[in-house]
Design an enzyme around this catalytic site. Structure first.
Site, PDB file in Angstrom:
ATOM      1  N   CYS A  62       0.838  -1.202   0.000  1.00 38.66           N
ATOM      2  CA  CYS A  62       0.000   0.000   0.000  1.00 38.66           C
ATOM      3  C   CYS A  62       0.875   1.255   0.000  1.00 38.66           C
ATOM      4  O   CYS A  62       1.763   1.398   0.854  1.00 38.66           O
ATOM      5  CB  CYS A  62      -0.901   0.010   1.233  1.00 38.66           C
ATOM      6  SG  CYS A  62      -1.873   1.516   1.392  1.00 38.66           S
TER       7      CYS A  62
ATOM      8  N   CYS B  18      -1.277   5.998   6.843  1.00 40.75           N
ATOM      9  CA  CYS B  18      -2.653   5.690   7.237  1.00 40.75           C
ATOM     10  C   CYS B  18      -2.647   4.825   8.491  1.00 40.75           C
ATOM     11  O   CYS B  18      -1.801   3.964   8.660  1.00 40.75           O
ATOM     12  CB  CYS B  18      -3.341   4.963   6.081  1.00 40.75           C
ATOM     13  SG  CYS B  18      -4.868   4.145   6.520  1.00 40.75           S
TER      14      CYS B  18
ATOM     15  N   CYS C  93      -3.989  -0.113   8.857  1.00 43.56           N
ATOM     16  CA  CYS C  93      -3.305  -1.419   8.957  1.00 43.56           C
ATOM     17  C   CYS C  93      -2.035  -1.264   9.791  1.00 43.56           C
ATOM     18  O   CYS C  93      -1.430  -0.193   9.834  1.00 43.56           O
ATOM     19  CB  CYS C  93      -2.929  -1.948   7.569  1.00 43.56           C
ATOM     20  SG  CYS C  93      -4.337  -2.302   6.495  1.00 43.56           S
TER      21      CYS C  93
ATOM     22  N   CYS D 153      -8.035   1.471  -1.297  1.00 43.51           N
ATOM     23  CA  CYS D 153      -7.616   0.769  -0.075  1.00 43.51           C
ATOM     24  C   CYS D 153      -7.497  -0.715  -0.390  1.00 43.51           C
ATOM     25  O   CYS D 153      -8.450  -1.343  -0.851  1.00 43.51           O
ATOM     26  CB  CYS D 153      -8.636   1.010   1.033  1.00 43.51           C
ATOM     27  SG  CYS D 153      -8.257   0.125   2.551  1.00 43.51           S
TER      28      CYS D 153
ATOM     29  N   GLN E 295     -20.280  -8.244  10.836  1.00 45.85           N
ATOM     30  CA  GLN E 295     -18.834  -8.419  10.705  1.00 45.85           C
ATOM     31  C   GLN E 295     -18.334  -7.843   9.372  1.00 45.85           C
ATOM     32  O   GLN E 295     -19.023  -7.894   8.359  1.00 45.85           O
ATOM     33  CB  GLN E 295     -18.466  -9.896  10.805  1.00 45.85           C
ATOM     34  CG  GLN E 295     -18.746 -10.514  12.160  1.00 45.85           C
ATOM     35  CD  GLN E 295     -17.700 -10.155  13.211  1.00 45.85           C
ATOM     36  OE1 GLN E 295     -16.774  -9.398  12.952  1.00 45.85           O
ATOM     37  NE2 GLN E 295     -17.858 -10.694  14.405  1.00 45.85           N
TER      38      GLN E 295
ATOM     39  N   TYR F  87     -25.728 -10.219  22.593  1.00 44.23           N
ATOM     40  CA  TYR F  87     -25.129  -9.275  21.636  1.00 44.23           C
ATOM     41  C   TYR F  87     -25.433  -9.753  20.214  1.00 44.23           C
ATOM     42  O   TYR F  87     -24.543  -9.889  19.375  1.00 44.23           O
ATOM     43  CB  TYR F  87     -23.614  -9.159  21.832  1.00 44.23           C
ATOM     44  CG  TYR F  87     -23.176  -8.930  23.270  1.00 44.23           C
ATOM     45  CD1 TYR F  87     -23.080  -7.645  23.794  1.00 44.23           C
ATOM     46  CD2 TYR F  87     -22.860  -9.996  24.100  1.00 44.23           C
ATOM     47  CE1 TYR F  87     -22.672  -7.430  25.109  1.00 44.23           C
ATOM     48  CE2 TYR F  87     -22.465  -9.799  25.422  1.00 44.23           C
ATOM     49  CZ  TYR F  87     -22.369  -8.508  25.912  1.00 44.23           C
ATOM     50  OH  TYR F  87     -21.977  -8.307  27.213  1.00 44.23           O
TER      51      TYR F  87
ATOM     52  N   ASP G  61     -29.990  -7.056  21.898  1.00 46.74           N
ATOM     53  CA  ASP G  61     -29.029  -6.076  21.413  1.00 46.74           C
ATOM     54  C   ASP G  61     -29.520  -4.703  21.848  1.00 46.74           C
ATOM     55  O   ASP G  61     -30.719  -4.495  22.036  1.00 46.74           O
ATOM     56  CB  ASP G  61     -28.895  -6.132  19.891  1.00 46.74           C
ATOM     57  CG  ASP G  61     -27.583  -5.522  19.408  1.00 46.74           C
ATOM     58  OD1 ASP G  61     -26.658  -6.277  19.094  1.00 46.74           O
ATOM     59  OD2 ASP G  61     -27.488  -4.276  19.364  1.00 46.74           O
TER      60      ASP G  61
ATOM     61  N   ASP H 262     -20.983 -12.639  22.005  1.00 44.54           N
ATOM     62  CA  ASP H 262     -20.097 -11.987  21.035  1.00 44.54           C
ATOM     63  C   ASP H 262     -20.053 -10.505  21.397  1.00 44.54           C
ATOM     64  O   ASP H 262     -20.621  -9.666  20.707  1.00 44.54           O
ATOM     65  CB  ASP H 262     -20.642 -12.210  19.618  1.00 44.54           C
ATOM     66  CG  ASP H 262     -19.695 -11.698  18.538  1.00 44.54           C
ATOM     67  OD1 ASP H 262     -18.578 -11.263  18.885  1.00 44.54           O
ATOM     68  OD2 ASP H 262     -20.081 -11.714  17.353  1.00 44.54           O
TER      69      ASP H 262
ATOM     70  N   CYS I  30     -13.399 -10.284  20.196  1.00 45.02           N
ATOM     71  CA  CYS I  30     -12.603  -9.486  19.263  1.00 45.02           C
ATOM     72  C   CYS I  30     -11.482  -8.754  19.994  1.00 45.02           C
ATOM     73  O   CYS I  30     -10.829  -7.885  19.426  1.00 45.02           O
ATOM     74  CB  CYS I  30     -13.494  -8.486  18.511  1.00 45.02           C
ATOM     75  SG  CYS I  30     -14.348  -7.320  19.593  1.00 45.02           S
TER      76      CYS I  30
END
Length: 457
Positions: free
Chosen positions: A76, A82, A85, A167, A290, A319, A340, A388, A415
């Site tokens: 990239c 940026c 990442c 991107c 997701q 969730y 939720d 989750d 996550c």
């Protein structure tokens, strides 16, 4: 207060031992930890100190004297500007190893009971770890040098925008739509929000695609309800981008880091469709879904496998979002309940269940920590719970409700490996940890998802 061992601006040489939680290299200078973005384990590097404290230091990579065999050239052109990442300079096989090691580091930090015996399965990666994100959420600015409107992402730890037109982790369809929408904003010279002056209207553009359906959604996030040239803009989008089936306006009037506000107006179809595990879902703008649909099938497949649902079992999908996991198992269960905090997500879940003809589902608006104890008090006893949660992990009230009335099985999809390891300290008191399966949902970044299978002791 003790003095820092190093000073700002000082140049030092380090050997990098491992990668930290944000993908930065970690080395030690006179036993003090030093964090160096873009440095890799087994490398010897020259570092310029940018932040010195008595306990740790941060540095800028100046030169790599000894290079890791896992170092690659980041493809990239704006990778080092940026903030999107963190790992494009690391070979993909090594990224997968790092994400498993990241989980191990968190377990070693929090030390839940028996953690040394937990089976950590190899990270499940992608065959092609590029162009996977189904949603682009780019900030807008008016470039004062060129007098052009640009869209992009902020540099790490700043509000300096890096303009992006291609991107490499973004689904090509979303980038194409983003570029054309920005061209239209320029064509009509629309007022862009200026954060410092707190003036202007258009703040952010969000584009989301249903990979399986090809449907696209555009959301204009504005500072006020005003929408200059609305009809002209919609007409041009309809003409140039027929694949865009949903156009929305979200109003965020506050000076806040939260991208979206509470009010959403639909200027076309309210939702787009996506399919996961042969189940079709409606996705409205604020509904969580997701970002990597290909790996979502893998992740939720692992969650469903860990749940090992049997006929006549009752399941809670905490969730639940738009009902992705619960609706994938509803045809096998006696009853599925989900909750939720976003009303639109619950509305989508209810519609999705109705469309599928499932009468054994119940979806309610509210927090898991409020609704699960309420259901338990009403006599509902789930056989299995799948959670989750957001990056903050499980609420303490929810953990206590689970510990007080533990189901036979619990599946935790995380996550954030740090909050996962923290929560396992309490959960391991009443559950066996059968295994932890990491899944690479976000290649080229330091983030990872983990599926944990727990069974009641």
């Amino acid at each position: 207060m003790p003095e820092a061992i190093v000073k700002n601006g000082q140049t030092i040489t380090l050997k990098i031992k491992r990668l930290g939680i944000n993908g930065e290299g970690i080395g030690y200078f006179k036993r003090m930890i030093v964090f160096v973005p873009y440095a890799l384990p087994k490398e010897e590097v020259v570092v310029k100190i940018t932040k010195a404290t008595p306990r740790y230091a941060e540095g800028q990579l100046v030169k790599v004297k000894k290079t890791s065999t896992d170092r690659v050239t980041a493809p990239c052109p704006v990778y080092y500007e940026c903030g999107g990442c963190q790992l494009q300079h690391l070979a993909y096989h090594a990224q997968l190893d790092f994400k498993k090691d990241l989980l191990l580091q968190s377990l070693e930090k929090f030390k839940p009971a028996g953690y040394r015996e937990y089976p950590l399965l190899p990270t499940i990666g992608m065959e092609d770890p590029w162009r996977y994100r189904n949603k682009a959420q780019f900030q807008l600015r008016k470039n004062k040098q060129t007098d052009k409107i640009e869209a992009g992402l902020y540099q790490a730890n700043s509000h300096d925008l890096v303009a992006i037109t291609d991107c490499l982790v973004q689904e090509p369809a979303t980038q194409k739509v983003m570029n054309i929408v920005v061209d239209l904003l320029n064509k009509y010279d629309l007022p862009i929000y200026d954060e410092r002056a707190d003036s202007g209207i258009f703040r952010t553009i969000m584009v989301r695609v249903g990979i399986q359906t090809g449907e696209l959604q555009v959301v204009f996030i504005t500072r006020s309800q005003k929408f200059p040239q609305k009809n002209a803009l919609i007409r041009e989008i309809n003409q140039q981008l027929p694949e865009v089936v949903s156009i929305m306006q979200n109003v965020q009037p506050l000076k806040t880091s939260l991208v979206m506000g509470d009010e959403t107006k639909h200027l076309g179809k309210e939702a787009i469709e996506e399919r996961i595990n042969e189940v079709t879902f409606d996705l409205s703008p604020r509904a969580f879904f997701q970002l990597n649909p290909q790996q979502t099938e893998v992740l939720y497949g692992e969650g469903i496998k860990a749940l090992a649902i049997q006929p006549e079992e009752t399941i809670v999908d905490a969730y639940c979002g738009v009902g992705t996991i619960g609706l994938s198992v509803a045809n096998k269960a006696k009853e599925v309940r989900g909750m939720d905090t976003i009303p639109q997500a619950i509305s989508d879940a209810q519609k999705n269940a109705q469309r599928l003809g499932y009468e054994n589902t119940r979806y309610e608006v509210g927090t898991a920590e409020e609704l699960l104890p309420k259901w338990l008090n009403e006599g509902f006893r789930p056989d299995g719970i799948i959670v989750d949660p957001p990056r903050t992990g499980l609420d303490e009230q929810l953990i206590q409700a689970i510990l007080k009335n533990p189901p036979q099985k619990l599946v935790y999809i995380s996550c954030n490996v740090s909050t996962l390891a923290r929560d396992l300290v309490q959960l391991a008191k009443v559950f066996h940890v059968e295994y932890l399966q990491s899944v690479d949902m976000f290649p080229q970044t330091a983030r990872c998802e983990v599926v944990v299978k727990l069974t009641k002791k």
